[in-house]
Design an enzyme around this catalytic site. Structure first.
Site, short mmCIF file in Angstrom:
data_model
loop_
_atom_site.label_atom_id
_atom_site.label_comp_id
_atom_site.label_asym_id
_atom_site.label_seq_id
_atom_site.Cartn_x
_atom_site.Cartn_y
_atom_site.Cartn_z
N LYS A 68 0.81 -1.22 0.00
CA LYS A 68 0.00 0.00 0.00
C LYS A 68 0.84 1.27 0.00
O LYS A 68 0.43 2.29 -0.52
CB LYS A 68 -0.93 0.01 1.22
CG LYS A 68 -2.11 -0.96 1.09
CD LYS A 68 -2.99 -0.90 2.30
CE LYS A 68 -4.10 -1.93 2.26
NZ LYS A 68 -5.33 -1.43 1.65
N MET A 115 -9.89 -3.76 5.42
CA MET A 115 -8.80 -2.88 5.84
C MET A 115 -9.27 -1.43 5.96
O MET A 115 -8.90 -0.73 6.89
CB MET A 115 -7.64 -2.94 4.84
CG MET A 115 -7.03 -4.33 4.64
SD MET A 115 -6.28 -4.96 6.13
CE MET A 115 -4.70 -4.12 6.10
N SER A 175 -13.44 -0.28 -3.72
CA SER A 175 -13.23 -0.99 -2.46
C SER A 175 -14.52 -0.96 -1.65
O SER A 175 -15.15 0.09 -1.54
CB SER A 175 -12.10 -0.34 -1.65
OG SER A 175 -10.87 -0.71 -2.18
N ASN A 177 -14.85 -1.17 1.52
CA ASN A 177 -14.65 -0.87 2.93
C ASN A 177 -14.57 0.62 3.27
O ASN A 177 -14.23 0.98 4.38
CB ASN A 177 -13.40 -1.59 3.43
CG ASN A 177 -13.50 -3.09 3.21
OD1 ASN A 177 -14.49 -3.71 3.59
ND2 ASN A 177 -12.51 -3.66 2.54
N LYS A 213 -10.56 1.12 -11.50
CA LYS A 213 -10.76 -0.25 -10.98
C LYS A 213 -12.20 -0.41 -10.52
O LYS A 213 -12.69 0.39 -9.72
CB LYS A 213 -9.79 -0.52 -9.82
CG LYS A 213 -9.87 -1.96 -9.28
CD LYS A 213 -8.68 -2.27 -8.41
CE LYS A 213 -8.75 -3.68 -7.84
NZ LYS A 213 -7.57 -4.01 -7.03
N GLY A 293 -8.87 -14.19 -8.04
CA GLY A 293 -8.83 -15.64 -7.93
C GLY A 293 -7.81 -16.33 -8.82
O GLY A 293 -7.87 -17.55 -8.97
N TYR A 314 -3.29 -11.63 -5.70
CA TYR A 314 -2.96 -11.30 -4.32
C TYR A 314 -3.23 -12.54 -3.45
O TYR A 314 -2.30 -13.15 -2.90
CB TYR A 314 -3.80 -10.10 -3.85
CG TYR A 314 -3.44 -9.55 -2.48
CD1 TYR A 314 -2.85 -10.34 -1.51
CD2 TYR A 314 -3.69 -8.23 -2.15
CE1 TYR A 314 -2.52 -9.83 -0.26
CE2 TYR A 314 -3.37 -7.71 -0.90
CZ TYR A 314 -2.79 -8.51 0.03
OH TYR A 314 -2.48 -8.00 1.27
C1 LIG Z 1 -5.82 -7.75 2.26
C2 LIG Z 1 -6.25 -7.11 0.98
C3 LIG Z 1 -6.12 -5.74 0.81
C4 LIG Z 1 -6.51 -5.14 -0.39
N1 LIG Z 1 -6.34 -3.79 -0.56
C5 LIG Z 1 -6.66 -3.22 -1.74
C6 LIG Z 1 -6.40 -1.84 -1.97
O1 LIG Z 1 -5.87 -1.13 -1.12
N2 LIG Z 1 -6.76 -1.33 -3.17
C7 LIG Z 1 -7.33 -2.07 -4.17
O2 LIG Z 1 -7.60 -1.55 -5.26
N3 LIG Z 1 -7.55 -3.41 -4.00
C8 LIG Z 1 -7.22 -3.98 -2.82
N4 LIG Z 1 -7.43 -5.32 -2.64
C9 LIG Z 1 -8.06 -6.10 -3.73
C10 LIG Z 1 -7.02 -6.76 -4.63
O3 LIG Z 1 -6.23 -5.80 -5.28
C11 LIG Z 1 -7.72 -7.64 -5.70
O4 LIG Z 1 -8.50 -6.80 -6.52
C12 LIG Z 1 -8.61 -8.71 -5.07
O5 LIG Z 1 -8.05 -9.22 -3.89
C13 LIG Z 1 -8.88 -9.87 -6.05
O6 LIG Z 1 -7.69 -10.53 -6.38
P1 LIG Z 1 -7.23 -11.93 -5.67
O7 LIG Z 1 -8.43 -12.83 -5.70
O8 LIG Z 1 -6.08 -12.42 -6.49
O9 LIG Z 1 -6.85 -11.57 -4.28
C14 LIG Z 1 -7.05 -5.93 -1.44
C15 LIG Z 1 -7.16 -7.32 -1.26
C16 LIG Z 1 -6.77 -7.92 -0.09
C17 LIG Z 1 -6.90 -9.41 0.07
#
Ligand SMILES: Cc1cc2nc3c(=O)[nH]c(=O)nc-3n(C[C@H](O)[C@H](O)[C@H](O)COP(=O)(O)O)c2cc1C
Length: 366
Positions: A68, A115, A175, A177, A213, A293, A314
């Site tokens: 971040k 978060m 997001s 949150n 996004k 995913g 991620y």
């Molecule tokens: C712990 C955590 C924090 C994340 N923080 C952000 C963020 O700050 N900004 C954002 O655009 N996406 C954030 N994401 C979303 C990821 O960038 C991604 O879009 C989402 O997790 C789907 O991908 P994945 O299934 O490979 O994790 C976060 C995801 C996780 C798990």
């Protein structure tokens, strides 16, 4: 180099999720990434791509939220990523939501996070980006402060202050949150916001791609609206998708009821379907980054065939460790060879038949 991650996985698993993540970032920024299997391996030439006039040695990146505050973008590149994305960063520092706020759903190979944009603010990110040697592509994902009453002003502040330090921008309006954030995806608001941001980008960092996004939870009407405004607004790409507020039936983990955004395996199908939808709705004319995913080369290839030019991951890194990046690259090159594609750009959107061929990507001249 053998994959050492299985040795440290039990330690990371025993720690609270956020502590494990902080340790991982510290390890990466102090150079431990060099020990990861596959790091430093040359990329298969078939994965090389030019997008927005920039060279991507491979299409695999780590998604926003992992780093971040721009603590380790170069370490992520050294792990073998084709590009890195820092953020989400907010203009002013803010603590985010109370802990615990990340939950690992082992039974579902998923994570729920709430978060809430914990961020050190723009200043530390700017200082770190200024200090780095500009090798490799590093994007900056921008957000708004929770207590800000003027969302547009926060994003504009981000674009202007980061300026040419970013290789691309992502406007995060998805997001789950930050209260009210996802309402910015409504077309009447988003159109105006993106036009202002494109104008600010043209002044502060001309030529730097600006992407938005989006959430996987958009209705069909919202998808159509966003696709329709993408071209006229002047944005350069769409990142698909953020975490979902949906809870697909069948989740097994005791944490499945936690509030927040769900990522990982259960997000793969809906986020890939959204890539396909937006690719078709935009006629393949705007590059897409597929996220959600991805946990194997087959998942990565499915996103590309659905219409993504680049990928990010991620959650799978949490479960599989960073050697996954090399495995995905090797597997992708093998899929391309099997299917007779000389270069990854040829496979983008291969699942669809478009009225006129997409024109945004060019492959390596070699
Ligand atoms: C712990 C955590 C924090 C994340 N923080 C952000 C963020 O700050 N900004 C954002 O655009 N996406 C954030 N994401 C979303 C990821 O960038 C991604 O879009 C989402 O997790 C789907 O991908 P994945 O299934 O490979 O994790 C976060 C995801 C996780 C798990």
């Amino acid at each position: 180099m053998p994959d050492l991650y299985p040795l440290i996985r039990p330690l990371l698993r025993a720690l609270p999720a956020e502590t494990a993540h902080r340790l991982t970032l510290t390890g990466l920024s102090s150079g431990l990434g060099g020990l990861v299997a596959g790091a430093g391996e040359p990329d298969p030439p078939s994965l090389h791509q030019i997008l927005w006039g920039r060279e991507f040695p491979n299409p695999v990146g780590v998604a926003a939220g992992f780093d971040k505050d721009a603590q380790a973008p170069d370490a992520l590149l050294r792990l073998g990523c084709g590009f890195a994305e820092t953020g989400t960063v907010t203009p002013r520092p803010q603590p985010g939501n109370p802990k615990p706020r990340i939950f690992r759903l082992y039974e579902d190979v998923a994570v729920i996070n709430r978060m809430g944009f914990n961020s050190a603010g723009l200043e530390p990110t700017l200082a770190r980006l200024r200090a780095r040697r500009r090798v490799g592509i590093v994007g900056v994902n921008l957000g708004k402060n929770r207590d800000s009453t003027d969302a547009a002003a926060d994003y504009l502040d981000g674009v202007r202050r980061v300026g040419r330090l970013a290789d691309y921008f992502v406007i995060n309006v998805s997001s789950p949150n930050t209260p009210g954030l996802r309402d910015l995806q409504r077309s009447e608001i988003l159109d105006d916001l993106l036009r202002q941001l494109v104008a600010a980008r043209d002044e502060a960092a001309p030529g730097t791609p600006l992407l938005v996004k989006i959430a996987p939870d958009l209705t069909e009407a919202e998808r159509t609206d966003i696709a329709a405004l993408a071209g006229p607004s002047g944005i350069d790409g769409i990142v698909i998708a953020n975490t979902t507020v949906a809870r697909p039936p069948g989740l097994q983990s005791p944490h499945a009821g936690e509030q927040g955004g769900l990522s990982g395996k259960p997000l793969f199908a809906p986020s890939t379907a959204l890539v396909a939808d937006i690719y078709l709705l935009t006629g393949g004319k705007i590059p897409l980054i597929g996220v959600g995913g991805v946990a194997s080369a087959a998942d990565a290839y499915a996103k590309i065939r659905a219409g993504a030019s680049l990928l990010q991951l991620y959650t799978a890194l949490v479960f599989e460790g960073p050697a996954l990046i090399g495995r995905i690259k090797r597997g992708l090159a093998e899929f391309l060879r099997r299917d007779g594609f000389g270069n990854i750009a040829e496979a983008v959107g291969a699942d669809h038949v478009l009225a006129s061929p997409a024109r945004h990507q060019s492959s390596s001249p070699t």
